[in-house]
Design an enzyme around this catalytic site. Sequence first.
Site, PDB file in Angstrom:
ATOM      1  N   GLY C  16      19.082  34.207  58.978  1.00 31.44           N
ATOM      2  CA  GLY C  16      18.099  35.203  59.415  1.00 31.44           C
ATOM      3  C   GLY C  16      17.183  34.588  60.447  1.00 31.44           C
ATOM      4  N   THR C 131      12.633  29.619  58.852  1.00 32.81           N
ATOM      5  CA  THR C 131      12.823  30.767  57.967  1.00 32.81           C
ATOM      6  C   THR C 131      11.461  31.327  57.625  1.00 32.81           C
ATOM      7  OG1 THR C 131      13.371  31.436  55.709  1.00 32.81           O
ATOM      8  CG2 THR C 131      12.999  29.100  56.054  1.00 32.81           C
ATOM      9  N   ASP C 133      10.663  32.637  54.950  1.00 33.91           N
ATOM     10  CA  ASP C 133      10.443  32.615  53.497  1.00 33.91           C
ATOM     11  C   ASP C 133       9.617  31.427  53.000  1.00 33.91           C
ATOM     12  OD1 ASP C 133      11.819  34.961  53.153  1.00 33.91           O
ATOM     13  OD2 ASP C 133      13.741  33.984  52.826  1.00 33.91           O
ATOM     14  N   ASP C 135      10.530  28.712  51.788  1.00 38.99           N
ATOM     15  CA  ASP C 135      11.029  28.272  50.486  1.00 38.99           C
ATOM     16  C   ASP C 135      11.806  26.955  50.555  1.00 38.99           C
ATOM     17  OD1 ASP C 135      13.101  29.314  51.917  1.00 38.99           O
ATOM     18  OD2 ASP C 135      13.910  30.539  50.298  1.00 38.99           O
ATOM     19  N   ARG C 177      12.581  37.596  48.324  1.00 33.33           N
ATOM     20  CA  ARG C 177      13.157  37.997  47.037  1.00 33.33           C
ATOM     21  C   ARG C 177      13.194  36.876  46.024  1.00 33.33           C
ATOM     22  NH1 ARG C 177      18.708  40.341  48.846  1.00 33.33           N
ATOM     23  NH2 ARG C 177      17.345  40.974  50.548  1.00 33.33           N
TER      24      ARG C 177
END
Lengths: 352, 352, 352, 352
Positions: C16, C131, C133, C135, C177
């Site tokens: 992504g 990213t 995210d 994470d 998510r």
Amino acid sequence: MSAHEIKKIAVLTSGGDAPGMNAALRAVVLAAEHYGLQVLAFRHGYKGLLENDAVPLVAQDVLHILQYSGTIIKSARCPEFKTDEAAKKAAENLQNNDIDALVVIGGDGSFRGAEHLSHHWNGQIIGVPGTIDNDLYGTDATIGFATAVSIAMDALDKIRDTAEAMDRVFIVEVMGREAGFIGLSSTMASGAERMILPELQREKPLTIAALVKHIERVKKVRGESSYVMVLSEHQWPGGAVALAEQLEAEYHLPCRPCLLGHIQRGGSPAAADRILAAQLGVYAIELALQGETLVMSGIQGNKAVATPLPDTWQIDKPLDPNLVHIQHRVFNPVKKNGDAELSAKNSVTNVA
Amino acid sequence: MSAHEIKKIAVLTSGGDAPGMNAALRAVVLAAEHYGLQVLAFRHGYKGLLENDAVPLVAQDVLHILQYSGTIIKSARCPEFKTDEAAKKAAENLQNNDIDALVVIGGDGSFRGAEHLSHHWNGQIIGVPGTIDNDLYGTDATIGFATAVSIAMDALDKIRDTAEAMDRVFIVEVMGREAGFIGLSSTMASGAERMILPELQREKPLTIAALVKHIERVKKVRGESSYVMVLSEHQWPGGAVALAEQLEAEYHLPCRPCLLGHIQRGGSPAAADRILAAQLGVYAIELALQGETLVMSGIQGNKAVATPLPDTWQIDKPLDPNLVHIQHRVFNPVKKNGDAELSAKNSVTNVA
Amino acid sequence: MSAHEIKKIAVLTSGGDAPGMNAALRAVVLAAEHYGLQVLAFRHGYKGLLENDAVPLVAQDVLHILQYSGTIIKSARCPEFKTDEAAKKAAENLQNNDIDALVVIGGDGSFRGAEHLSHHWNGQIIGVPGTIDNDLYGTDATIGFATAVSIAMDALDKIRDTAEAMDRVFIVEVMGREAGFIGLSSTMASGAERMILPELQREKPLTIAALVKHIERVKKVRGESSYVMVLSEHQWPGGAVALAEQLEAEYHLPCRPCLLGHIQRGGSPAAADRILAAQLGVYAIELALQGETLVMSGIQGNKAVATPLPDTWQIDKPLDPNLVHIQHRVFNPVKKNGDAELSAKNSVTNVA
Amino acid sequence: MSAHEIKKIAVLTSGGDAPGMNAALRAVVLAAEHYGLQVLAFRHGYKGLLENDAVPLVAQDVLHILQYSGTIIKSARCPEFKTDEAAKKAAENLQNNDIDALVVIGGDGSFRGAEHLSHHWNGQIIGVPGTIDNDLYGTDATIGFATAVSIAMDALDKIRDTAEAMDRVFIVEVMGREAGFIGLSSTMASGAERMILPELQREKPLTIAALVKHIERVKKVRGESSYVMVLSEHQWPGGAVALAEQLEAEYHLPCRPCLLGHIQRGGSPAAADRILAAQLGVYAIELALQGETLVMSGIQGNKAVATPLPDTWQIDKPLDPNLVHIQHRVFNPVKKNGDAELSAKNSVTNVA
């Protein structure tokens, strides 16, 4: 025959760049593709036309450029284009490239150049108004104006935050040395307390004493702790920096300047400029297909209108008197203890 | 005992306002509510403390203020606070209002004021670093810095659009007369070709000849048509306006200035400033509950850290040498035909 | 020897896309130029590596791309890269192109791909965390995270305006998510009343009854008329749309959903992401020059740090407990009539 | 006598809030002050009118609210206002407060309420069009429309970044279940490849097969890798989420949805909305002073125009056919190998 017989157009962006020029270019190219025309772009405005610095454009080249300011085919000012030699050279290049019509995206200087060219070239010339100044007769708005106002407003909003926090006077200098469109609209949009515009200055120049008196009135009548001024460039000797120093030195009013400069030409074009650019770019091609020449593609009251190119700079385009009335009269604090003279002038019958 | 016994705190915002001051105030009030403390806010900084211009604050008063710049309790500069009389008056007002601890949200000037006050008042004093300049030792970032950088970067992005379109040189003047944090970060964030910062100027002042040589090198080596400079305020006589005129007059380089000024203090605070303000405001209350005094609430490497107030302005806070190295060396175009001296300095072993 | 002997690197963006990938690419290319390395970019991530879809990059290609999201060399997800055949094909292409080191800009999936590749290719591999995210273990922040938070915050600010005007409940669904970084930071930055994050849901799933009770408590204790929730994706069956319908149907609470989706990946990258990308891109090249392989270029507490690639996805990266404490405890309204259990938990000694 | 004799007006904001309502309120209050009228504001729309929840407003209360969305006097939907009892109660409250004229800032529902009230109260009623939907006859634009378009465009720009990076199809759902103004303008402003609007759907509903065919044509003819759709709400069963799932399940087209929702009502109002609000707010007061009633204050082709209230919702306001033509025809890729039927329709003589 439904349409004038043309096959190939040229396009250029000229003069100070304006947000939305890319969107206009995109519209010109997509409309040309739609109506079966080829497109050649000259880079760097008239300079590229003189140097035959040209590149063909198809739809794929312009698909996702409308969200960016600047112009992918570059712009330039080109004083040397005023000579007959230059115009002849340009005409030669247009002819050698088999150009039937030239679309000029720019402001009044660019349109004067186009008119000059027309004395030496017999192809069609269509103008698309691309300038942040909005000073062209024949269209309600020029491409780039909405973005410039939006950027100036955004700066003024930021200034208000700190002005309120610190109870201070601020001056924001905006573009528009000949026309106060950006100044007026950004003042109204931001709720600035004062605007110093070319049109108003020509009528009755503001003295620093009158300005200070107004600052005091706003403070007294409205209880405002902050006071924000919009100053069009070239309307005060030395600009915002000098005026701020003067207010501090002569009247002990702490005041800070801010000089937006070319920031007003950048950033992502406002929606209004992108949509206007789409309309004017497409209409420019349709005017060419209709055989028109030496006209500007414009929008007046939601209708596409063609205006003879020389009219666009020769006929004066005034500020909207109703906006001036609202900002200068209606939103201005009146003296608490009546103000006979002012209230007479402001009676509702006086409103256009 | 789990917590120092205090019941009522005071808070004020002082000096130049910084985006995120409202978020810090919100955090202070919500944390106070959480830990069972009352809050009294003095308006207009130390000026309000002298005049006992105070208002109690509860959670409801501060709920949705974190998205706005400025400060709802107003800020001010207060030179008269330096006298002993002023500090005594302030101490008296704090005592009369039963204040156990005072939270000062501001910059180094405000912290000096707090230290001065401490000689006359024996309550606790906690500093929260609120200044766009990021020039306080003891915290990686000050509240407002991220927003100022973001606004300067946004302006620089806009300038790039028009600079590219017109093949031009631009100078954007940013805040930070003593410290180049805003200048360095906005240069890196925008990819500007040059930064003129206090720290670099102190080391080796840039001559206009060297600047012009660099403009030419960038153009030649990189083929760049635009050149954008970031100039910290007070680093050139007459600022960006004068430097632009000089480049045009002496070197025939068309160049336009832009003076951001207080725009850098406004607008919606950046996420980083809001989150930092939450952390520092809460930690300030926790420091007060722990009985600390004359310390600044800061974040270093993601950890909340308390620093003695005088250290915050007495210990020098340097620019990140790695960022300077990257921008000034790594991203700078080297001469095409080798550059032995430079490459030695830049060898990878030399990198921190 | 001051530096490991390498001459040519390859770079790709994978998975992504994240705002700042272009800035990272620019940094990689400029640093390569600075240290005398050639750069080959594979387009569309591992897909391009498999298909040898490559293009050489020099400084001029990347000069003014850092202000744009997306990635000029395109990204893609490439599930087929997991096979040994694919990795062998990739290794072959790298070898045929004389690549000494490969820089992979992407998230954990991309890094797993890189590790897989390392079993079949003996060149160096350096990861750059790109990213939204956040994470990945080994870096305080990943490239794109700050921008995603900023965009979510901006949306939440807008929602607050209308929520306040209409006295309403709103749910904004954000990305993340598996990890609640975007959710937590955007909640704190916007002052949202509630966050529903994967980490919190895993610990103790929120029931709709508890949610409604909290809405009522906020209204009663704080007198708030609006209530804004941040919901990480996949944390409620049917997402924000379903939760809104449920609240309206079961509890007669008018509630509106908003699904940000990929908006969080676009727009102009935040300053923090651009500067981080500069640091990580340059450090990636420096790691390659130092002979490192299978490491990720990261920043921890303002220092450049290399972390073994497998650690980045195998070691858990928790949410900052202090931020969770502040948002979930300190900023949460306590019951008016005391709340012994909560106040015990919240005692200041309990704060990290 | 130059003006109708009135002394006190009331104002309320009603229905879904629209960016610029505060600016309109400010204009109403400043104009009232200018013309010597008192102002009473009812909070929460008609609900406040029923409950006599009123607050007097003077200039100082509204000075710096124009930069914020929402409405400081709150809005609400009030279905119970449709009864005669409610209208009578409202009339009673207006009378008890000595109100001569009521200014209603809202959309068609609010104007219907005003008309209903007029059967029970003989004071003057002036409407000011405040709705993002732009679906009121009698004014070129409604207050809030420009901001909503700007926000949708901004989201679409962000989506384009990631769509281009990942070569993907996206659907952005925008507001406007009955009217496609936001959909059309945001499509044009963003250069989206497709718009699914109520007006177009009523004419000829789009099938998913036709949509997929168009996606393929755009890809083939234009070589585009990304495809962005604007979907007006309620124009596809299940909305953007369902359509995305359908495209992925039935046609294996990876597609992501995005649901802007009420984000479109927030943020800082666009310059156009603020200026429009100033004009319409002032004109509303001037209409009241001229003795008008049951009219809406509007702008048509740059002129202030009053339209009978019932006309505003009874007369249909079509989309600008030229914009539909440009987006749907001119900017749409034609089949490479001619397309007789289409080109006939698109001949230049066919252009309005």
